[in-house]
Design a protein around this motif. Structure first.
Motif, PDB file in Angstrom:
ATOM      1  N   TYR A 175       1.000  -1.214  -0.050  1.00  0.00           N
ATOM      2  CA  TYR A 175      -0.021  -0.017   0.121  1.00  0.00           C
ATOM      3  C   TYR A 175       0.717   1.562   0.172  1.00  0.00           C
ATOM      4  O   TYR A 175       0.427   2.186  -0.685  1.00  0.00           O
ATOM      5  N   ILE A 176       2.078   1.378   0.630  1.00  0.00           N
ATOM      6  CA  ILE A 176       2.867   2.446   0.583  1.00  0.00           C
ATOM      7  C   ILE A 176       3.316   2.579  -0.513  1.00  0.00           C
ATOM      8  O   ILE A 176       3.588   3.735  -1.091  1.00  0.00           O
ATOM      9  N   THR A 177       3.817   1.524  -1.062  1.00  0.00           N
ATOM     10  CA  THR A 177       4.643   1.641  -2.660  1.00  0.00           C
ATOM     11  C   THR A 177       3.396   2.004  -3.518  1.00  0.00           C
ATOM     12  O   THR A 177       3.828   2.913  -4.537  1.00  0.00           O
ATOM     13  N   ALA A 178       2.341   1.514  -3.411  1.00  0.00           N
ATOM     14  CA  ALA A 178       1.185   2.300  -4.253  1.00  0.00           C
ATOM     15  C   ALA A 178       1.094   3.712  -4.122  1.00  0.00           C
ATOM     16  O   ALA A 178       0.868   4.263  -5.150  1.00  0.00           O
ATOM     17  N   ALA A 179       0.979   4.203  -2.924  1.00  0.00           N
ATOM     18  CA  ALA A 179       0.874   5.446  -2.610  1.00  0.00           C
ATOM     19  C   ALA A 179       2.007   6.235  -3.035  1.00  0.00           C
ATOM     20  O   ALA A 179       1.787   7.507  -3.773  1.00  0.00           O
ATOM     21  N   ASN A 180       3.231   5.869  -2.881  1.00  0.00           N
ATOM     22  CA  ASN A 180       4.312   6.383  -3.642  1.00  0.00           C
ATOM     23  C   ASN A 180       4.292   6.574  -4.996  1.00  0.00           C
ATOM     24  O   ASN A 180       4.745   7.386  -5.509  1.00  0.00           O
ATOM     25  N   TRP A 181       3.577   5.323  -5.684  1.00  0.00           N
ATOM     26  CA  TRP A 181       3.696   5.398  -6.971  1.00  0.00           C
ATOM     27  C   TRP A 181       2.862   6.578  -7.540  1.00  0.00           C
ATOM     28  O   TRP A 181       3.070   7.339  -8.483  1.00  0.00           O
ATOM     29  N   GLY A 182       1.555   6.878  -7.189  1.00  0.00           N
ATOM     30  CA  GLY A 182       0.850   7.773  -7.322  1.00  0.00           C
ATOM     31  C   GLY A 182       1.271   9.258  -7.209  1.00  0.00           C
ATOM     32  O   GLY A 182       1.089  10.094  -7.911  1.00  0.00           O
ATOM     33  N   LEU A 183       2.025   9.261  -5.826  1.00  0.00           N
ATOM     34  CA  LEU A 183       2.465  10.823  -5.569  1.00  0.00           C
ATOM     35  C   LEU A 183       3.620  11.065  -6.628  1.00  0.00           C
ATOM     36  O   LEU A 183       3.799  12.166  -6.890  1.00  0.00           O
ATOM     37  N   LEU A 184       4.325   9.943  -6.869  1.00  0.00           N
ATOM     38  CA  LEU A 184       5.591  10.275  -7.567  1.00  0.00           C
ATOM     39  C   LEU A 184       5.222  10.626  -9.017  1.00  0.00           C
ATOM     40  O   LEU A 184       5.991  11.466  -9.646  1.00  0.00           O
ATOM     41  N   VAL A 185       4.415   9.986  -9.562  1.00  0.00           N
ATOM     42  CA  VAL A 185       4.014  10.233 -11.133  1.00  0.00           C
ATOM     43  C   VAL A 185       3.264  11.357 -11.141  1.00  0.00           C
ATOM     44  O   VAL A 185       3.539  12.247 -12.090  1.00  0.00           O
TER      45      VAL A 185
END
Length: 575
Positions: free
Chosen positions: A148-158
């Motif tokens: 979930y944190i990796t998915a959150a990072n993905w959205g914020l970084l993109v």
């Protein structure tokens, strides 16, 4: 917004081959073992009781409410069982899916920020890291919160590096909220705002600027975060209110919302370590990826001096996570695991160059060679000279043959790793390292799981209990562990889990006295003290480094109650 080029057939093939390899390594052994302590039986028991009771809102551990963790993992394990119908697969399935999802996200992040080749390097770097595979092959909460944190990072970084992409941002915030109701720390993804603001005001290269009037879109991110959290909080609070007459539910709400979050962080009550605890973790449990540090550190520094926003956000976030978890006294290696996927991403742009370096190839060979020599040495010594550590291990596990099959497994792994080093040498060191890690995980999963399962899961112990207690009789449990109730696979009476052992014993004896002919007590050796005549009790032997007994009322010494000293005996928190 930049358009990502279409993948070539070869690039697609490489990606799916990598995912297939990951599936084989991580899924190997599923179905060959039951949940192992210390956490797996606890979570599986909560999930099993959800399925059996139909109460999915409030997890239970036996007769008590279980408030140490939010129920996300328990829901997924219970849902997996509902679909599959097999607990041996269901309890590990959420970790497997979280691992594959994390690898896919890391790949996609690498390809969006750099190239598809970098994406492949990032996913491969994550897959080869020891801590990643070790944890995702276990049914704990950490693989799920990492996803979930990796998915959150993905959205914020993109959004922050390739945007504006508000949909990705809102999705990232929503995933952060899911992380919060998984283990509380999902909000860590929002630390990305710190390096992002540094990049915006410092005019770093590659940082996306959202323009004026975007404040309400940013605010919707907070809405998405809260919405995800409300999916659990609202029904949970309403359910607790419906049980207002039962103080246990008010205690559940207070414990899970305050004591287990802010209370645990501010005043940690276990796993105390120094502020430098995580230094050896990032050096050794992140092997062999950590072997690249001598090459990546100067390259990161050069990129930072050139104001590369991608490196700023990724490295800045990793540093903030390490600092955050270094502040409280309580520390565990798994706390910082969500930083590992981002380390793989920030390392990947330089892997193509670093893997051509002789020093890194030699370091990889040394790593696998040392591991192989250690495995071979431990196995051979245990088989030939039967040292004390091997004898003690065999006794604790109940192995009549001294654990020969397990020591032969060590010999096999070590010999295979050394053979790979000798055959592939420096020129193909990458394959020697990859093969050596794969051999270790595959052989361990397929060989050790069946050997260790009965003693580790208490499956053998509880099968013995079922055999000795007639079907029509009742069983009471004292000073029990989660694996005992989970593997019993028949109804039982418990007298609390967190209650002091001497109080459990007293309640159990009173319960047994109501029907002495048909009621048995299953108890830890220590709690029986001198109050049970062991000559009239049934010894069940050792399991999970403990000795267990079964007795009826004729073995009980009248009027004898153990002192509260039995409650202070070490309880082996890490089985």
């Amino acid at each position: 917004m930049p358009v990502v080029s279409q993948a070539t057939p070869q690039e697609r093939r490489y990606f799916w081959l990598l995912m297939l390899f990951a599936f084989v390594v991580i899924a190997a052994g599923m179905g060959l073992r039951d949940p192992w302590p210390s956490d797996e039986p606890r979570f599986a028991l909560a999930a099993k009781q959800m399925v059996e009771s139909g109460n999915w809102l409030f997890p239970h551990r036996g007769s008590e409410l279980y408030s140490d963790k939010p129920p996300m993992l328990f829901w997924l394990e219970a849902a997996s069982y509902t679909v599959i119908g097999n607990w041996r697969i269901a309890f590990l399935l959420p970790s497997l899916l979280a691992a594959l999802g994390s690898l896919a996200l890391v790949y996609d992040l690498g390809r969006r920020l750099w190239s598809r080749q970098v994406g492949l390097y990032a996913a491969a770097a994550l897959l080869i890291s020891f801590q990643f595979v070790y944890q995702v092959k276990r049914a704990q909460i950490d693989p799920l919160v990492m996803f979930y944190i990796t998915a959150a990072n993905w959205g914020l970084l993109v959004h922050m590096l390739k945007g504006p992409n508000w949909r990705a941002f809102w999705l990232g915030c929503f995933c952060a909220g899911l992380g919060v109701i998984t283990k509380g720390v999902g909000v860590l993804a929002l630390f990305l705002f710190v390096p992002y603001l540094v990049g915006v005001f410092g005019r770093w290269n590659g940082i996306a600027r959202m323009g004026e009037g975007a404040w309400w879109r940013w605010a919707l991110g907070a809405v998405a975060l809260v919405l995800a959290m409300m999916l659990w909080l609202v029904p949970m609070l309403m359910g607790a209110k419906a049980h207002a007459n039962d103080p246990a539910y008010a205690g559940y709400v207070n414990d899970i919302l305050f004591h287990q979050t802010a209370g645990r962080y501010g005043k940690s009550w276990d796993h105390h370590h120094s502020p430098l605890y995580y230094v050896p973790i990032v050096l050794f449990t992140w092997l062999p990826l950590s072997l690249t540090y001598p090459g990546t550190l100067p390259r990161w520094w050069r990129a930072l001096k050139e104001k590369d926003g991608r490196i700023l956000l990724l490295l800045g976030w990793i540093v903030l996570v390490l600092v955050f978890f270094s502040i409280p006294k309580g520390k565990r290696d798994v706390y910082i695991m969500p930083a590992l996927p981002m380390l793989a991403v920030v390392t990947a742009p330089y892997l193509g160059e670093l893997l051509q370096k002789t020093w890194l190839r030699i370091a990889g060979l040394v790593f696998i060679g040392v591991m192989g020599a250690a495995m071979l040495g431990v196995g051979a010594v245990s088989l030939v000279s039967h040292p004390k550590f091997a004898a003690d291990f065999a006794t604790a596990r109940g192995f009549d043959d001294g654990g020969h099959a397990l020591w032969w497994m060590f010999v096999t792994i070590g010999a295979a790793q050394l053979l790979l080093v000798a055959a592939l040498r420096v020129r193909k060191a990458v394959w020697a390292v990859s093969g050596g890690m794969a051999v270790m995980w595959l052989v361990w999963s397929l060989w050790a799981y069946p050997i260790l399962n009965d003693s580790s899961s208490a499956a053998g112990l509880m099968a013995d209990v079922r055999e000795k207690v007639p079907a029509g009789d009742e069983l009471g449990m004292v000073a029990w562990k989660e694996q005992n109730l989970l593997m019993l696979d028949r109804p039982a009476v418990d007298f609390g889990f967190t209650q002091p052992w001497h109080e459990q014993y007293a309640k159990a004896i009173a319960w047994q006295a109501q029907d002495p002919a048909h009621r048995w007590i299953f108890a830890l050796d220590t709690v029986m003290a001198d109050c049970v005549d062991r000559s009239k009790a049934v010894s069940l032997g050792h399991a999970n480094r403990r000795e267990w007994w079964l007795f009826k009322a004729d073995a009980v010494k009248p009027g004898c109650v153990p002192s509260d000293d039995v409650d202070r005996v070490p309880q082996f928190s890490a089985d």
